[in-house]
Write a protein that holds these residues in place. Structure first.
Motif, PDB file in Angstrom:
ATOM      1  N   UNK A 226       0.806  -1.227   0.000  1.00 44.83           N
ATOM      2  CA  UNK A 226       0.000   0.000   0.000  1.00 44.83           C
ATOM      3  C   UNK A 226       0.839   1.277   0.000  1.00 44.83           C
ATOM      4  N   UNK A 227       2.149   1.141  -0.025  1.00 42.71           N
ATOM      5  CA  UNK A 227       3.000   2.314  -0.123  1.00 42.71           C
ATOM      6  C   UNK A 227       3.502   2.858   1.195  1.00 42.71           C
ATOM      7  N   UNK A 228       3.360   2.106   2.288  1.00 41.06           N
ATOM      8  CA  UNK A 228       3.902   2.543   3.576  1.00 41.06           C
ATOM      9  C   UNK A 228       5.428   2.558   3.509  1.00 41.06           C
ATOM     10  N   UNK A 229       6.036   3.615   4.071  1.00 40.83           N
ATOM     11  CA  UNK A 229       7.490   3.781   4.000  1.00 40.83           C
ATOM     12  C   UNK A 229       8.196   3.561   5.326  1.00 40.83           C
ATOM     13  N   UNK A 230       7.452   3.560   6.416  1.00 38.44           N
ATOM     14  CA  UNK A 230       8.030   3.241   7.728  1.00 38.44           C
ATOM     15  C   UNK A 230       7.074   2.336   8.475  1.00 38.44           C
ATOM     16  N   UNK A 231       7.607   1.310   9.089  1.00 36.44           N
ATOM     17  CA  UNK A 231       6.815   0.421   9.938  1.00 36.44           C
ATOM     18  C   UNK A 231       7.371   0.517  11.345  1.00 36.44           C
ATOM     19  N   UNK A 232       6.519   0.954  12.284  1.00 32.93           N
ATOM     20  CA  UNK A 232       6.933   1.058  13.681  1.00 32.93           C
ATOM     21  C   UNK A 232       6.374  -0.145  14.436  1.00 32.93           C
ATOM     22  N   UNK A 233       7.234  -0.962  14.989  1.00 32.93           N
ATOM     23  CA  UNK A 233       6.770  -2.046  15.846  1.00 32.93           C
ATOM     24  C   UNK A 233       6.453  -1.465  17.217  1.00 32.93           C
ATOM     25  N   UNK A 234       5.242  -1.707  17.682  1.00 33.91           N
ATOM     26  CA  UNK A 234       4.783  -1.061  18.921  1.00 33.91           C
ATOM     27  C   UNK A 234       4.307  -2.112  19.919  1.00 33.91           C
ATOM     28  N   UNK A 235       4.641  -1.887  21.178  1.00 32.28           N
ATOM     29  CA  UNK A 235       4.133  -2.732  22.257  1.00 32.28           C
ATOM     30  C   UNK A 235       4.532  -2.115  23.582  1.00 32.28           C
ATOM     31  N   UNK A 236       4.034  -2.686  24.666  1.00 35.86           N
ATOM     32  CA  UNK A 236       4.429  -2.218  25.992  1.00 35.86           C
ATOM     33  C   UNK A 236       5.847  -2.682  26.338  1.00 35.86           C
ATOM     34  N   UNK A 450       8.324  15.187  -2.197  1.00 38.00           N
ATOM     35  CA  UNK A 450       9.367  14.280  -1.720  1.00 38.00           C
ATOM     36  C   UNK A 450       8.939  13.491  -0.486  1.00 38.00           C
ATOM     37  N   UNK A 451       7.765  13.778   0.046  1.00 40.73           N
ATOM     38  CA  UNK A 451       7.265  12.972   1.157  1.00 40.73           C
ATOM     39  C   UNK A 451       7.128  11.518   0.698  1.00 40.73           C
ATOM     40  N   UNK A 452       7.561  10.608   1.534  1.00 41.88           N
ATOM     41  CA  UNK A 452       7.487   9.200   1.190  1.00 41.88           C
ATOM     42  C   UNK A 452       8.639   8.716   0.342  1.00 41.88           C
ATOM     43  N   UNK A 453       9.679   9.521   0.226  1.00 43.39           N
ATOM     44  CA  UNK A 453      10.847   9.125  -0.562  1.00 43.39           C
ATOM     45  C   UNK A 453      12.088   9.147   0.320  1.00 43.39           C
ATOM     46  N   UNK A 454      13.194   8.645  -0.223  1.00 44.89           N
ATOM     47  CA  UNK A 454      14.484   8.775   0.448  1.00 44.89           C
ATOM     48  C   UNK A 454      15.431   9.506  -0.480  1.00 44.89           C
ATOM     49  N   UNK A 455      16.391  10.205   0.086  1.00 45.64           N
ATOM     50  CA  UNK A 455      17.324  10.981  -0.712  1.00 45.64           C
ATOM     51  C   UNK A 455      18.599  11.206   0.080  1.00 45.64           C
ATOM     52  N   UNK A 456      19.641  11.628  -0.611  1.00 45.41           N
ATOM     53  CA  UNK A 456      20.885  11.992   0.058  1.00 45.41           C
ATOM     54  C   UNK A 456      20.873  13.476   0.388  1.00 45.41           C
ATOM     55  N   UNK A 457      21.332  13.816   1.584  1.00 46.52           N
ATOM     56  CA  UNK A 457      21.428  15.212   1.986  1.00 46.52           C
ATOM     57  C   UNK A 457      22.814  15.480   2.557  1.00 46.52           C
ATOM     58  N   UNK A 458      23.215  16.723   2.448  1.00 51.34           N
ATOM     59  CA  UNK A 458      24.448  17.168   3.087  1.00 51.34           C
ATOM     60  C   UNK A 458      24.061  17.941   4.342  1.00 51.34           C
TER      61      UNK A 458
END
Length: 617
Positions: A226-236, A450-458
């Motif tokens: 579905x195009x998700x770019x980050x998956x956060x595993x969550x729990x107590x 650029x949201x949802x993408x990765x890129x190189x930055x200085x």
């Protein structure tokens, strides 16, 4: 009070509605707030009302709210952020700290004053069922979120409903409306195996209950598609995962990582884990954290630098064991970043105990330390312990905060080139927010596309809480492995519309010797694209990126100024309306320009005709 515990015991009884449409993972959003009521809206017709949702607490709570919003949307309800326009309020609560519960109480009072139907969900009703503020209010427990539609419908009818008991976990494949469409918060288990003397969450979330590896892997496959770019595993307590089902965390992590795209377009973030259980799997966890698709970041709460205080908290580890966790991960994982938590003023904490905590924080200089004062939670053993005077608690909290803020954890990053994953717009409305492999926050000036993408930055400069970067490569400049040869002359045209983050791609026409190459520039303005005939990539010049950043900075500063003025005036402008007005103005400009051109050409034609007649006569 009406009890609907048996409503789905033997299938759907007469009158129980099914979803309006097939349930998808992300149903189409309704308008954020209704200025005028839908003519089809009727208090007696379920699914025609607007629901205001407010969430307190952790990422697990946020995930629960997203699941509830998804189910309500699937049944036709509009979910809004505007309480005044809603027909019912749904508050998802947190019981960790007194301020969160106080905020909940204030919101409940406002709802009752506004005479709105109310449903309270989350840890507060689950852990404090007899709370006075919940009298006469519909409540839904943390494991009953899959029945939120039933509770809402009954509450709208004027009934009080309480759903708090359940032995099974909610399914992971429920419809969901994500707050951030690029981030999936994935609960891997609920509850924990600990018995911390200060913790109220255990009362609400209960004993450890883990989802199976297969169910979690299937969920990961779905959200990646579905195009998700980050998956956060969550729990107590992430480290305790699987101990109730004969499984462990490394097996789960390796199974999930195997499903992540090899191009690193989707990253995994491992959730908070307490020291006792991760100690058994340190090398395996370190190996996962080194993986290119996993952030080299972990949240490991220590809570105190004193063994005597940790014993009073019943944390089940020592400071030495915490050090082992931190030292091992830092040694084995390049660029490892660790966040931790501290509770100041726990009952019985002496000046010497606190000094040991300060010493620990100074030694490691953690980039993130969540400092909180001790709040006695009703019903916990710590609430009955002899308290440290509040003036001392506040003093220690301020002192530790000053120590923490004296660090410069990102010093020396200036000039480095880092790959970042961009997922949101900063609260200032000017910058986009990305994170490095070590989950360091990087603020950049760049197009929203650029949201949802990765890129190189200085990295250009560093601050206390984040760093600032300059884009040196834009994803839109990376075309699909097309090879161009020979001398090429290109012309760039403006997009016929807006180049934004909507699913429909914008096609910016670029003519190449009679062949059209479709690609979308990073802004609505015409772009100068240069193709190096000796390479296979389209490159965007640095001067172009600088000009884009300059224009965006000016534009977003103006928007940020407008936003602040509106907040001060207690107004809530709709971004869509602003864009719509801008589009209308742009259309009007073109109409006026067209009219002027037609008038000019008509005048020229008449003059030519008049001149020819005069010459012929």
């Amino acid at each position: 009070m009406e009890d609907i515990e048996d409503v789905v015991a033997t299938g759907a009884p007469p009158g129980l509605r099914l979803p309006l449409t097939a349930v998808g993972m992300k149903p189409k959003k309704k308008p954020r707030a209704r200025l005028t009521r839908d003519p089809l809206s009727n208090p007696q017709i379920p699914g025609t009302q607007t629901i205001y949702m407010k969430t307190f607490g952790c990422s697990h709570n946020q995930s629960d709210s997203e699941y509830m919003a998804g189910q309500l949307s699937a049944f036709g309800y509009a979910v809004t952020d505007e309480p005044e326009e809603a027909d019912l309020w749904l508050i998802n609560t947190c019981t960790v700290k007194s301020p969160s519960q106080s905020a909940m109480t204030t919101l409940i009072s406002k709802c009752q004053s506004a005479k709105k139907p109310l449903v309270v969900a989350g840890c507060v009703p689950q852990g404090s069922r007899d709370l006075k503020e919940l009298e006469g209010v519909s409540v839904i427990g943390v494991q009953q979120i899959d029945r939120v539609v039933e509770v809402v419908e009954e509450t709208l009818k004027g009934h009080e409903v309480r759903l708090l008991s359940r032995k099974t976990l909610p399914a992971l494949d429920l419809p969901k409306v994500r707050k951030n469409r690029f981030i999936e918060i994935l609960p891997i288990n609920v509850g924990c195996l600990g018995a911390c003397t200060y913790c109220k969450t255990k009362h609400a979330r209960g004993h450890l209950g883990s989802y199976t590896v297969n169910s979690l892997v299937e969920r990961v496959k779905m959200v990646v598609s579905e195009g998700v770019k980050e998956i956060w595993l969550s729990s107590e307590d992430t480290g305790a995962y699987g101990r109730d089902i004969g499984m462990n965390l490394p097996v789960l992590l390796n199974s999930i990582v195997a499903e992540l795209p090899p191009d690193r377009s989707t990253m995994l973030r491992i959730g908070m884990t307490n020291p006792p259980f991760i100690l058994e799997h340190l090398k395996e966890i370190a190996n996962v954290l080194r993986h290119p698709c996993v952030y080299s970041f972990l949240h490991v709460p220590v809570q105190s630098g004193s063994d005597s205080v940790l014993a009073a908290m019943n944390r089940e580890y020592t400071v030495s064991e915490f050090r082992t966790v931190v030292d091992t991960l830092i040694e084995l994982v390049p660029g490892m970043q660790i966040a931790t938590d501290i509770i100041c003023g726990f009952p019985g904490e002496t000046d010497e105990d606190f000094a040991q905590t300060v010493s620990l924080i100074k030694e490691y200089q953690f980039p993130q330390v969540h400092i909180s004062q001790f709040y006695p939670r009703p019903g916990t053993p710590a609430a009955r312990m002899k308290k440290v005077p509040s003036v001392v608690v506040k003093k220690r909290s301020r002192e530790l905060t000053n120590v923490f803020e004296s660090f410069s954890p990102y010093k020396g990053m200036e000039g480095r080139v880092e790959r970042i994953w961009i997922t949101e717009i900063a609260t200032d409305g000017i910058h986009l927010v990305g994170h490095t492999k070590g989950y360091i926050q990087v603020l950049i000036i760049a197009p929203e596309g650029m949201l949802g993408t990765s890129t190189d930055v200085k990295i250009t400069s560093v601050g206390r809480w984040s760093v600032f970067g300059e884009v040196i490569e834009t994803p839109s400049a990376q075309v699909k492995e097309n090879t161009y040869q020979g001398n090429i002359t290109l012309e760039a045209f403006p997009c016929p519309g807006s180049c934004d983050k909507e699913p429909e791609p914008c096609q910016c026409a670029v003519q190449d010797m009679g062949q059209q190459i479709s690609d979308c520039g990073p802004d609505e303005s015409p772009v100068a694209i240069v193709i190096n005939s000796s390479t296979t990539r389209i490159q965007v010049g640095r001067n172009f990126i600088s000009s884009v950043q300059s224009v965006l900075l000016k534009k977003r500063r103006q928007q940020g100024s407008m936003r602040m003025n509106d907040v001060n005036a207690n107004k809530f402008p709709e971004n869509r309306e602003t864009r719509r007005m801008s589009a209308k103005l742009s259309t009007m400009d073109w109409i006026l320009l067209g009219g002027m051109i037609v008038s000019f050409l008509t005048t020229v034609g008449l003059l030519i005709l008049l001149s020819s007649r005069m010459l012929s006569s």
